[in-house]
Write a protein that holds these residues in place. Structure first.
Motif, PDB file in Angstrom:
ATOM      1  N   CYS A   8       2.770 -70.157  -3.990  1.00 12.88           N
ATOM      2  CA  CYS A   8       3.845 -71.030  -4.485  1.00 12.88           C
ATOM      3  C   CYS A   8       3.234 -72.397  -4.822  1.00 12.88           C
ATOM      4  CB  CYS A   8       4.916 -71.180  -3.418  1.00 12.88           C
ATOM      5  SG  CYS A   8       6.129 -72.455  -3.813  1.00 12.88           S
ATOM      6  N   ARG A  10       4.674 -75.158  -5.358  1.00 15.07           N
ATOM      7  CA  ARG A  10       5.323 -76.242  -4.606  1.00 15.07           C
ATOM      8  C   ARG A  10       4.692 -76.357  -3.206  1.00 15.07           C
ATOM      9  NH1 ARG A  10      10.647 -78.759  -5.442  1.00 15.07           N
ATOM     10  NH2 ARG A  10      11.565 -79.268  -3.441  1.00 15.07           N
ATOM     11  N   LYS A  11       4.437 -75.221  -2.623  1.00 14.03           N
ATOM     12  CA  LYS A  11       3.746 -75.188  -1.320  1.00 14.03           C
ATOM     13  C   LYS A  11       2.362 -75.829  -1.443  1.00 14.03           C
ATOM     14  CE  LYS A  11       2.622 -71.776   2.225  1.00 14.03           C
ATOM     15  NZ  LYS A  11       3.503 -71.150   3.191  1.00 14.03           N
ATOM     16  N   TYR A  14       2.766 -79.606  -1.461  1.00 12.04           N
ATOM     17  CA  TYR A  14       2.989 -80.153  -0.109  1.00 12.04           C
ATOM     18  C   TYR A  14       1.673 -80.198   0.664  1.00 12.04           C
ATOM     19  CZ  TYR A  14       8.072 -79.455  -0.645  1.00 12.04           C
ATOM     20  OH  TYR A  14       9.376 -79.509  -1.055  1.00 12.04           O
ATOM     21  N   ARG A 139      11.432 -76.204  -7.598  1.00  9.67           N
ATOM     22  CA  ARG A 139      11.555 -75.123  -6.621  1.00  9.67           C
ATOM     23  C   ARG A 139      11.904 -73.822  -7.341  1.00  9.67           C
ATOM     24  NH1 ARG A 139      16.532 -76.090  -3.032  1.00  9.67           N
ATOM     25  NH2 ARG A 139      17.547 -74.864  -4.628  1.00  9.67           N
ATOM     26  N   LYS A 140      11.197 -72.761  -7.008  1.00  7.06           N
ATOM     27  CA  LYS A 140      11.547 -71.439  -7.541  1.00  7.06           C
ATOM     28  C   LYS A 140      11.828 -70.552  -6.341  1.00  7.06           C
ATOM     29  CE  LYS A 140       8.635 -71.683 -11.609  1.00  7.06           C
ATOM     30  NZ  LYS A 140       7.289 -71.376 -12.072  1.00  7.06           N
ATOM     31  N   LYS A 142      11.896 -67.674  -4.060  1.00 12.20           N
ATOM     32  CA  LYS A 142      11.059 -66.472  -3.971  1.00 12.20           C
ATOM     33  C   LYS A 142      11.443 -65.687  -2.727  1.00 12.20           C
ATOM     34  CE  LYS A 142       7.111 -69.098  -5.698  1.00 12.20           C
ATOM     35  NZ  LYS A 142       6.261 -68.295  -6.559  1.00 12.20           N
ATOM     36  N   ILE A 144       9.593 -64.894  -0.388  1.00 15.81           N
ATOM     37  CA  ILE A 144       8.921 -65.418   0.810  1.00 15.81           C
ATOM     38  C   ILE A 144       9.546 -66.706   1.337  1.00 15.81           C
ATOM     39  CG2 ILE A 144       6.669 -64.407   0.315  1.00 15.81           C
ATOM     40  CD1 ILE A 144       5.939 -67.391  -0.568  1.00 15.81           C
ATOM     41  N   CYS A 145      10.464 -67.333   0.558  1.00 20.65           N
ATOM     42  CA  CYS A 145      10.971 -68.662   0.938  1.00 20.65           C
ATOM     43  C   CYS A 145      11.535 -68.695   2.355  1.00 20.65           C
ATOM     44  CB  CYS A 145      12.042 -69.125  -0.050  1.00 20.65           C
ATOM     45  SG  CYS A 145      11.345 -69.633  -1.628  1.00 20.65           S
ATOM     46  N   CYS A 148       8.947 -69.146   4.833  1.00 21.63           N
ATOM     47  CA  CYS A 148       7.982 -70.211   4.549  1.00 21.63           C
ATOM     48  C   CYS A 148       8.201 -71.394   5.494  1.00 21.63           C
ATOM     49  CB  CYS A 148       8.151 -70.652   3.091  1.00 21.63           C
ATOM     50  SG  CYS A 148       7.126 -72.066   2.651  1.00 21.63           S
ATOM     51  N   TYR A 150       7.872 -74.364   4.865  1.00 23.87           N
ATOM     52  CA  TYR A 150       8.473 -75.497   4.146  1.00 23.87           C
ATOM     53  C   TYR A 150       9.934 -75.226   3.752  1.00 23.87           C
ATOM     54  CZ  TYR A 150       3.682 -77.156   3.685  1.00 23.87           C
ATOM     55  OH  TYR A 150       2.406 -77.578   3.936  1.00 23.87           O
ATOM     56  N   TYR A 151      10.509 -74.157   4.265  1.00 19.39           N
ATOM     57  CA  TYR A 151      11.863 -73.765   3.840  1.00 19.39           C
ATOM     58  C   TYR A 151      12.859 -74.918   3.998  1.00 19.39           C
ATOM     59  CZ  TYR A 151      16.278 -71.273   3.502  1.00 19.39           C
ATOM     60  OH  TYR A 151      17.536 -70.894   3.128  1.00 19.39           O
ATOM     61  N   CYS A 154      12.522 -77.566   1.381  1.00 19.52           N
ATOM     62  CA  CYS A 154      12.945 -77.160   0.028  1.00 19.52           C
ATOM     63  C   CYS A 154      14.448 -76.920  -0.075  1.00 19.52           C
ATOM     64  CB  CYS A 154      12.230 -75.880  -0.386  1.00 19.52           C
ATOM     65  SG  CYS A 154      10.502 -76.149  -0.804  1.00 19.52           S
ATOM     66  N   PHE A 155      15.047 -76.382   0.976  1.00 21.73           N
ATOM     67  CA  PHE A 155      16.408 -75.867   0.810  1.00 21.73           C
ATOM     68  C   PHE A 155      17.473 -76.587   1.626  1.00 21.73           C
ATOM     69  CE2 PHE A 155      13.788 -72.435  -0.736  1.00 21.73           C
ATOM     70  CZ  PHE A 155      14.512 -71.984  -1.841  1.00 21.73           C
TER      71      PHE A 155
HETATM   72  S1  SF4 Z   1      10.300 -72.558   0.603  1.00 19.05           S
HETATM   73 FE1  SF4 Z   1       9.865 -71.347  -1.258  1.00 19.05          FE
HETATM   74  S2  SF4 Z   1       9.796 -72.902  -2.904  1.00 19.05           S
HETATM   75 FE2  SF4 Z   1       9.600 -73.999  -0.970  1.00 19.05          FE
HETATM   76  S3  SF4 Z   1       7.408 -74.215  -0.616  1.00 19.05           S
HETATM   77 FE3  SF4 Z   1       8.065 -72.371   0.457  1.00 19.05          FE
HETATM   78  S4  SF4 Z   1       7.739 -70.683  -0.956  1.00 19.05           S
HETATM   79 FE4  SF4 Z   1       7.693 -72.577  -2.140  1.00 19.05          FE
END
Ligand code: SF4
Length: 156
Positions: A8, A10-11, A14, A139-140, A142, A144-145, A148, A150-151, A154-155
């Motif tokens: 990712c 975006r990952k 970060y 942000r896309k 996915k 795996i989000c 992740c 970093y969830y 991101c969300f």
């Molecule tokens: S949560 Fe999703 S978009 Fe955000 S860094 Fe992790 S994989 Fe990427």
């Protein structure tokens, strides 16, 4: 960074900005346990020039990466291709790679082609561009989000 680029972007951003949130992530913890228990006979984590860290190297010139699952297989393949490329640039040729999935009892052989080398050069340019960004790539969502580290960032 090559690995994160394929997981990712975006990952990767970060990570480049030193935002490390992996410590509390359960998947990382599983990976660490696996790392400590799998292939215990081998010398592991061979760091080269403080730039790459190969899981282990067989005497028969095979670099190994150990992965928990095949969920982000493409990223693992390119990580290993990058290692092969890295050594080749420094005059160490005729290496091959293997990705080991001990939980799946499966091994995948990896080789570096001329096309891969050209692709990796483009990937490295794009990684440099991401490193220089002032804001993260969009942000896309996915598969795996949800797993992740970093969830929340991101969300939520
Ligand atoms: S949560 Fe999703 S978009 Fe955000 S860094 Fe992790 S994989 Fe990427």
């Amino acid at each position: 960074m090559v690995y994160y680029y394929f997981v990712c972007q975006r990952k990767l951003y970060y990570f480049c900005k030193n935002l490390h949130m992996e410590q509390d992530d359960e998947n990382v913890a599983i990976g660490k346990v696996l790392d400590e228990t799998a292939y215990s006979h081998a010398e592991k984590h061979i760091t080269v020039n403080n730039q790459i860290s190969v899981d282990y190297i067989e005497k028969s010139r095979i670099l190994h990466e150990v992965k928990k699952s095949r969920s982000i297989e493409e990223a693992g393949i390119w990580q290993l291709k990058y290692y092969l490329w890295y050594f080749k640039q420094r005059g160490v040729e005729h290496l091959t790679g293997k990705i080991d999935y001990p939980l799946l009892k499966h091994t995948e052989s990896i080789a570096l082609t001329k096309e891969d080398e050209a692709h990796l050069l483009n990937v490295m340019k794009e990684i440099n561009a991401i490193q220089g960004m002032k804001t993260p790539p969009p942000r896309k969502t996915k598969k795996i989000c949800k797993k992740c580290a970093y969830y929340d960032l991101c969300f939520i």
